[in-house]
Design an enzyme around this catalytic site. Structure first.
Site, PDB file in Angstrom:
ATOM      1  N   ILE A 237       0.753  -1.559   0.099  1.00  0.00           N
ATOM      2  CA  ILE A 237       0.012   0.106   0.149  1.00  0.00           C
ATOM      3  C   ILE A 237       0.901   1.314   0.400  1.00  0.00           C
ATOM      4  CG2 ILE A 237      -1.672   1.474   1.437  1.00  0.00           C
ATOM      5  CD1 ILE A 237      -2.402  -1.455   2.640  1.00  0.00           C
ATOM      6  N   CYS A 238       0.513   2.007  -0.924  1.00  0.00           N
ATOM      7  CA  CYS A 238       1.749   3.355  -1.002  1.00  0.00           C
ATOM      8  C   CYS A 238       1.773   4.245   0.452  1.00  0.00           C
ATOM      9  CB  CYS A 238       0.761   4.087  -2.086  1.00  0.00           C
ATOM     10  SG  CYS A 238       1.019   3.269  -3.591  1.00  0.00           S
ATOM     11  N   ILE A 239       0.996   3.791   1.135  1.00  0.00           N
ATOM     12  CA  ILE A 239       0.758   5.125   2.572  1.00  0.00           C
ATOM     13  C   ILE A 239       1.326   4.009   3.848  1.00  0.00           C
ATOM     14  CG2 ILE A 239      -0.646   7.220   1.794  1.00  0.00           C
ATOM     15  CD1 ILE A 239      -2.803   6.431   2.873  1.00  0.00           C
TER      16      ILE A 239
ATOM     17  N   LEU B 296       6.122  10.184   1.247  1.00  0.00           N
ATOM     18  CA  LEU B 296       5.289  10.027   0.824  1.00  0.00           C
ATOM     19  C   LEU B 296       4.091  10.458   1.834  1.00  0.00           C
ATOM     20  CD1 LEU B 296       3.031   9.961  -1.954  1.00  0.00           C
ATOM     21  CD2 LEU B 296       3.321   7.538  -1.052  1.00  0.00           C
TER      22      LEU B 296
END
Length: 157
Positions: free
Chosen positions: A28-30, A153
């Site tokens: 998951i990107c976060i 991020l």
């Protein structure tokens, strides 16, 4: 990254970090790429983190591999990339460290004190590997984050 201060509710922080890092096997990107934890609570945090992972997914790698609540890695190439990050670290593996490309499995892995130039800190992990760096306080945490990547991020406190 995630910063866990000495004033944090450790049980709450551990549960939230484990959920964020293991949802979809960390893809998951976060998802947090690493944790900076205040030295006053570092030992308690690490112990509770490993305990929570084992409670949720199993005591052994084999149990975790067959756990229905734990996801698979998208493909075998990605398994190899994640495993190489773990294999090349100079940190201590507190839990995990195993992988099976055929089964698309990477064991939830906790790395204590990886080297600041280790790839596991410098690259986006996008998998269930969590490096932990002990710091003396928020100012050192800020310096470390900026040294690792000055534009993360996401940042969690």
């Amino acid at each position: 990254p995630t910063y866990v201060d000495k004033s944090a509710k450790i049980d709450t922080a551990v549960a939230r970090i484990v959920m964020a890092k293991t949802m979809n096997a960390g893809q998951i990107c976060i998802a947090p790429d690493y944790v900076l934890v205040h030295s006053d609570v570092a030992s308690e945090f690490k112990s509770k983190l490993v305990s929570k992972l084992k409670k949720w997914y199993g005591d052994s790698a084999e149990e975790r591999k067959s756990c229905k609540d734990y996801g698979k890695i998208i493909n075998s190439r990605h398994v190899g990339r994640i495993y190489n990050l773990v294999d090349e670290t100079t940190g201590k593996i507190l839990m995990g460290g195993e992988a099976d490309q055929h089964a698309r499995f990477v064991d939830p892995t906790v790395i204590d004190e990886p080297g600041m130039n280790d790839s596991v800190l410098r690259e986006e992990i996008f998998g269930p590997v969590l490096p932990i760096v002990t710091v003396s306080g928020v100012q050192e945490a800020i310096k470390r984050v900026n040294n690792i990547c000055d534009h993360p991020l996401a940042l969690y406190i």
